[in-house]
Design an enzyme around this catalytic site. Structure first.
Site, PDB file in Angstrom:
ATOM      1  N   HIS A 207       0.790  -1.230   0.000  1.00  0.00           N
ATOM      2  CA  HIS A 207       0.000   0.000   0.000  1.00  0.00           C
ATOM      3  C   HIS A 207       0.826   1.286   0.000  1.00  0.00           C
ATOM      4  CE1 HIS A 207       1.076   0.226   4.229  1.00  0.00           C
ATOM      5  NE2 HIS A 207       0.697   1.485   4.189  1.00  0.00           N
TER       6      HIS A 207
HETATM    7  C1  UD1 Z   1      -1.849   6.044   5.386  1.00  0.00           C
HETATM    8  C2  UD1 Z   1      -0.538   6.584   5.952  1.00  0.00           C
HETATM    9  C3  UD1 Z   1       0.509   5.482   5.956  1.00  0.00           C
HETATM   10  C4  UD1 Z   1       0.020   4.240   6.666  1.00  0.00           C
HETATM   11  C5  UD1 Z   1      -1.301   3.808   6.045  1.00  0.00           C
HETATM   12  C6  UD1 Z   1      -1.876   2.598   6.739  1.00  0.00           C
HETATM   13  C7  UD1 Z   1      -0.152   8.962   5.474  1.00  0.00           C
HETATM   14  C8  UD1 Z   1       0.644   9.915   4.699  1.00  0.00           C
HETATM   15  N1  UD1 Z   1      -0.017   7.666   5.124  1.00  0.00           N
HETATM   16  O1  UD1 Z   1      -1.665   5.736   4.019  1.00  0.00           O
HETATM   17  O2  UD1 Z   1       1.652   5.960   6.624  1.00  0.00           O
HETATM   18  O3  UD1 Z   1       0.964   3.198   6.513  1.00  0.00           O
HETATM   19  O4  UD1 Z   1      -2.239   4.899   6.136  1.00  0.00           O
HETATM   20  O5  UD1 Z   1      -2.935   2.063   5.992  1.00  0.00           O
HETATM   21  O6  UD1 Z   1      -0.864   9.351   6.388  1.00  0.00           O
HETATM   22  N2  UD1 Z   1      -9.235   5.092   1.373  1.00  0.00           N
HETATM   23  C9  UD1 Z   1     -10.454   4.445   1.278  1.00  0.00           C
HETATM   24  N3  UD1 Z   1     -11.020   3.959   2.415  1.00  0.00           N
HETATM   25  C10 UD1 Z   1     -10.420   4.084   3.633  1.00  0.00           C
HETATM   26  C11 UD1 Z   1      -9.171   4.718   3.706  1.00  0.00           C
HETATM   27  C12 UD1 Z   1      -8.579   5.211   2.570  1.00  0.00           C
HETATM   28  O7  UD1 Z   1     -11.022   4.318   0.201  1.00  0.00           O
HETATM   29  O8  UD1 Z   1     -10.998   3.635   4.629  1.00  0.00           O
HETATM   30  C13 UD1 Z   1      -8.643   5.687   0.169  1.00  0.00           C
HETATM   31  C14 UD1 Z   1      -8.470   7.196   0.348  1.00  0.00           C
HETATM   32  O9  UD1 Z   1      -9.610   7.894   0.017  1.00  0.00           O
HETATM   33  C15 UD1 Z   1      -7.301   7.476  -0.567  1.00  0.00           C
HETATM   34  C16 UD1 Z   1      -6.470   6.208  -0.481  1.00  0.00           C
HETATM   35  O10 UD1 Z   1      -7.324   5.185   0.018  1.00  0.00           O
HETATM   36  O11 UD1 Z   1      -7.717   7.660  -1.891  1.00  0.00           O
HETATM   37  C17 UD1 Z   1      -5.256   6.357   0.394  1.00  0.00           C
HETATM   38  O12 UD1 Z   1      -5.593   6.745   1.724  1.00  0.00           O
HETATM   39  P1  UD1 Z   1      -4.670   7.752   2.554  1.00  0.00           P
HETATM   40  O13 UD1 Z   1      -5.289   7.948   3.868  1.00  0.00           O
HETATM   41  O14 UD1 Z   1      -4.338   8.930   1.721  1.00  0.00           O
HETATM   42  O15 UD1 Z   1      -3.292   7.038   2.729  1.00  0.00           O
HETATM   43  P2  UD1 Z   1      -2.904   5.531   3.021  1.00  0.00           P
HETATM   44  O16 UD1 Z   1      -2.336   4.956   1.763  1.00  0.00           O
HETATM   45  O17 UD1 Z   1      -3.970   4.761   3.701  1.00  0.00           O
END
Ligand code: UD1
Length: 361
Positions: A207
């Site tokens: 991820h």
């Molecule tokens: C975040 C953290 C990372 C951690 C990871 C654990 C930052 C910069 N990164 O990354 O350090 O290892 O969490 O998982 O804070 N999304 C969904 N549903 C959810 C959550 C996220 O669809 O429940 C989507 C978001 O809308 C976004 C993408 O997934 O488009 C990434 O989510 P984001 O919170 O930006 O970062 P992570 O990759 O989860």
């Protein structure tokens, strides 16, 4: 004493479960904890299920900030956290790890002169292109109490001139692993549900932005996992970020025999980690869980904050090249279980020590 805990992402729920339990068990009536969920992770299977399974108190506030660019997300969180802090006037703010929620919490509190306690302080990858590295360096710099999981983390802080109120209390993830390992084995039915045999499958996760945002790296990782899947079942619980990008890059047809699942509840993940023949990951938490359970790990990154796992011969750091991953897979299959002689992550009492140190301050 009033303590506000800021969290928002999956790994933070897991760590907060341990500390929150220690605060309730050891300091009931003296420390009053209010949880603020930024909303960064919001799906039931990325957030809700963890609160239910791990018995985390219901958040007092949910800021419902998710998605968007790093600046927009962090900015909206900063504004939301500040409002809560102005209203609640806590004595301490507690933050975890290295996500955008961590930085927003630290910054909002420090600007209001509220002391910040940081769990997982001092970890460094020395890769400033990672958002997590920026978040953790800045959070450490403005924290008052720094809870380090390892000697290496203490040394990193010292190198940056941070020596006051630095405590190596061990890793809360080790507390969590000890607490849930048996429960996961007893309660989870994931092995049966997925038709897997103990010791005869690989468990993979992917991820990290540096892997998923680069089609070449993601393609190489998927290519290697698909190749491994011709020899051993490969289970890949998919983070929403990775699911979306695989579709955007048109890579779904390259998955071959890799078996995808939705993100797994914690106990199911722990049960699969314990039963896996090996783990392939770019997650920090999963690297360590493999280590705690004595399962060989291949880390698909150039560097790791958890250098002790590599030094112990339990974790191969291979980056995102197809050949390097496949080579590491052959080595792991040949070598079998790592022989872990000493536990570098404390005694499993990190959460209690954190709760006690906060109470003392
Ligand atoms: C975040 C953290 C990372 C951690 C990871 C654990 C930052 C910069 N990164 O990354 O350090 O290892 O969490 O998982 O804070 N999304 C969904 N549903 C959810 C959550 C996220 O669809 O429940 C989507 C978001 O809308 C976004 C993408 O997934 O488009 C990434 O989510 P984001 O919170 O930006 O970062 P992570 O990759 O989860």
């Amino acid at each position: 004493m009033k303590l506000i805990t800021i969290l928002g992402a999956r790994p933070q729920f897991i760590k907060a479960a341990a500390v929150s339990r220690a605060l309730r068990d050891e300091h009931k009536g003296t420390i009053d904890e209010i949880i603020v969920h930024t909303g960064q992770h919001y799906d039931q299977n990325m957030s809700g299920v963890f609160f239910e399974e791990l018995d985390i108190p219901k958040p007092g506030f949910n800021l419902e900030v998710s998605g968007g660019s790093h600046g927009a997300m962090t900015g909206r969180m900063l504004e939301g956290v500040e409002k809560v802090l102005l209203q609640e006037k806590p004595d301490w703010v507690l933050i975890y790890g290295d996500t955008n929620s961590t930085l927003a919490g630290a910054l909002a509190a420090a600007k209001l002169h509220i002391p910040v306690a940081h769990v997982e302080a001092g970890l460094r990858s020395f890769n400033m292109r990672m958002p997590e590295e920026i978040n953790r360096i800045l959070s450490d710099r403005i924290s008052t109490l720094l809870f380090c999981p390892t000697d290496a983390a203490v040394a990193n802080l010292k190198h940056e001139g941070i020596v006051d109120s630095v405590h190596n209390i061990g890793d809360v993830m080790y507390d969590v692993a000890l607490f849930y390992r048996e429960r996961a084995r007893k309660q989870s039915t994931s092995l049966r549900d997925l038709g897997l045999t103990e010791g005869e499958f690989a468990l993979a996760t992917c991820h990290r932005a540096e892997n998923t945002d680069d089609p070449e790296r993601l393609g190489a990782i998927i290519g290697a996992l698909a190749e491994i899947a011709t020899q051993l079942p490969v289970i890949l619980p998919l983070h929403p970020r990775t699911r979306k990008l695989l579709a955007d890059y048109g890579m779904n047809q390259k998955l071959g025999g890799i078996r995808l699942t939705d993100p797994l509840p914690f106990l199911d993940m722990v049960a699969l980690e314990q039963a896996a023949r090996l783990v392939l990951t770019d997650s920090g938490g999963v690297q360590k869980e493999a280590f705690f359970y004595g399962v060989p790990c291949i880390t698909m990154r150039e560097e790791t904050e958890w250098v002790e796992t590599v030094e112990a011969g339990a974790n191969q750091l291979v980056g995102a090249s197809r050949d390097a991953i496949l080579n590491a897979f052959e080595i792991a299959m040949r070598q079998g279980q790592p022989n872990i002689k000493a536990m570098p992550y404390g005694q499993g009492d990190a959460a209690v020590r954190i709760a006690n140190l906060i109470a003392q301050h």
